[in-house]
Design a protein around this motif. Sequence first.
Motif, PDB file in Angstrom:
ATOM      1  N   LYS A  62     -15.859 -40.169  17.624  1.00 13.03           N
ATOM      2  CA  LYS A  62     -14.654 -39.628  18.219  1.00 13.03           C
ATOM      3  C   LYS A  62     -14.348 -40.380  19.497  1.00 13.03           C
ATOM      4  CE  LYS A  62     -14.996 -34.891  16.519  1.00 13.03           C
ATOM      5  NZ  LYS A  62     -16.316 -34.895  15.954  1.00 13.03           N
ATOM      6  N   ALA A  72     -10.213 -32.679  14.255  1.00 14.73           N
ATOM      7  CA  ALA A  72      -9.501 -33.944  14.146  1.00 14.73           C
ATOM      8  C   ALA A  72      -9.080 -34.230  12.711  1.00 14.73           C
ATOM      9  CB  ALA A  72     -10.366 -35.099  14.655  1.00 14.73           C
ATOM     10  N   LYS A 105      -7.946 -37.857  10.768  1.00 20.06           N
ATOM     11  CA  LYS A 105      -8.057 -39.265  11.130  1.00 20.06           C
ATOM     12  C   LYS A 105      -7.993 -40.184   9.916  1.00 20.06           C
ATOM     13  CE  LYS A 105     -13.102 -38.733  11.186  1.00 20.06           C
ATOM     14  NZ  LYS A 105     -14.293 -38.685  12.062  1.00 20.06           N
ATOM     15  N   ILE A 133      -6.277 -41.591  15.041  1.00 21.10           N
ATOM     16  CA  ILE A 133      -7.040 -40.347  15.133  1.00 21.10           C
ATOM     17  C   ILE A 133      -6.180 -39.315  15.857  1.00 21.10           C
ATOM     18  CG2 ILE A 133      -9.133 -39.216  15.974  1.00 21.10           C
ATOM     19  CD1 ILE A 133     -10.440 -41.987  16.095  1.00 21.10           C
ATOM     20  N   TRP A 134      -5.964 -38.162  15.221  1.00 17.95           N
ATOM     21  CA  TRP A 134      -5.283 -37.034  15.841  1.00 17.95           C
ATOM     22  C   TRP A 134      -6.363 -36.031  16.261  1.00 17.95           C
ATOM     23  CZ3 TRP A 134      -3.514 -39.748  11.721  1.00 17.95           C
ATOM     24  CH2 TRP A 134      -2.180 -40.149  11.683  1.00 17.95           C
ATOM     25  N   SER A 135      -6.711 -35.982  17.543  1.00 16.56           N
ATOM     26  CA  SER A 135      -7.746 -35.061  18.029  1.00 16.56           C
ATOM     27  C   SER A 135      -7.091 -33.763  18.466  1.00 16.56           C
ATOM     28  CB  SER A 135      -8.512 -35.686  19.199  1.00 16.56           C
ATOM     29  OG  SER A 135      -9.213 -36.838  18.776  1.00 16.56           O
ATOM     30  N   TYR A 156      -8.547 -41.051   4.428  1.00 15.85           N
ATOM     31  CA  TYR A 156      -8.205 -39.990   5.371  1.00 15.85           C
ATOM     32  C   TYR A 156      -9.360 -38.996   5.470  1.00 15.85           C
ATOM     33  CZ  TYR A 156      -3.588 -42.011   4.877  1.00 15.85           C
ATOM     34  OH  TYR A 156      -2.541 -42.894   4.880  1.00 15.85           O
ATOM     35  N   ASP A 213     -12.395 -33.677  10.574  1.00 11.47           N
ATOM     36  CA  ASP A 213     -13.627 -33.223  11.214  1.00 11.47           C
ATOM     37  C   ASP A 213     -13.526 -31.706  11.300  1.00 11.47           C
ATOM     38  OD1 ASP A 213     -14.640 -35.762  11.563  1.00 11.47           O
ATOM     39  OD2 ASP A 213     -13.869 -35.980  13.601  1.00 11.47           O
ATOM     40  N   GLU A 228     -17.777 -34.355   8.751  1.00 14.04           N
ATOM     41  CA  GLU A 228     -16.631 -35.142   8.327  1.00 14.04           C
ATOM     42  C   GLU A 228     -16.462 -35.033   6.824  1.00 14.04           C
ATOM     43  OE1 GLU A 228     -15.661 -39.433   9.704  1.00 14.04           O
ATOM     44  OE2 GLU A 228     -16.491 -39.684   7.682  1.00 14.04           O
TER      45      GLU A 228
END
Length: 248
Positions: free
Chosen positions: A3, A139, A141, A180-182, A215, A218, A223
């Motif tokens: 991350k 997340a 990602k 990555i969309w956290s 794709y 998390d 994951e």
Amino acid sequence: MTKTVHFLTAAAAAAVLSACSAEPDTDRTDLETATTDGEAAALAGALEPGDFMDLQLGAKIVGPQGDEVTGTLANAEGNFADIRSFVACPAGMDVCDPKTAPKGTVYTYVHVVYPGEDNKEDTGSGDGNDSSDIEQATAFKMLRPAHGFTGAVGYSKAEAMAAIGPKADVVISCLDGALIWSVNPGTAGDQWEQAEPLTFYWQSTLPPAGPAPVYAIDANYTEAKGPGPYPEATAGYEAGCNAPSTAR
């Protein structure tokens, strides 16, 4: 995948606030305040998010599975999310066919991610979901570079607000060319959890070559990965989100 954004725990945040003898800033989420060099670097490199609701999209690409691709984000422990994806041409294009689309057409890749399941027996995890109840997803990602990335990326801010609350924050970062969309709820927020769909998007000048297992989510500290539309690596477009922005 490592991350790129690290979150403060509630205890750590409390310790910092106590040491500073200051009142917490209720207008800022944890991800908007960097407390380490690593967090500062992540925030400095964060991509400006757009709102999915502001997009004006045209027709969707129709492939062998129709105009949408459904799948499951899973690992050896089970299914952790459903994913529904499509790729659309710009507004005004009534037919989205990469074979006839003008050169320079921007394609919008859209992914709707449902932690746990979407309660539809005939798609994705459906009724057969065999993972633990998703209590915390942190997340969404990509596992490979976003080929042809224009610099335009975002998510549905209304969905994030509904699922996570007013303290919600989504930081979009780039690692080795991949997006990555956290997702962080903030100190007083709810978690992104079971059956709370969030829509993510990114734009590319390359059309999809087909579904690929690139794709991931998390969730529950593990994951889980699965398929979605993905563009083929093309000479000059391999850098993904490391490339200079061409967003208009």
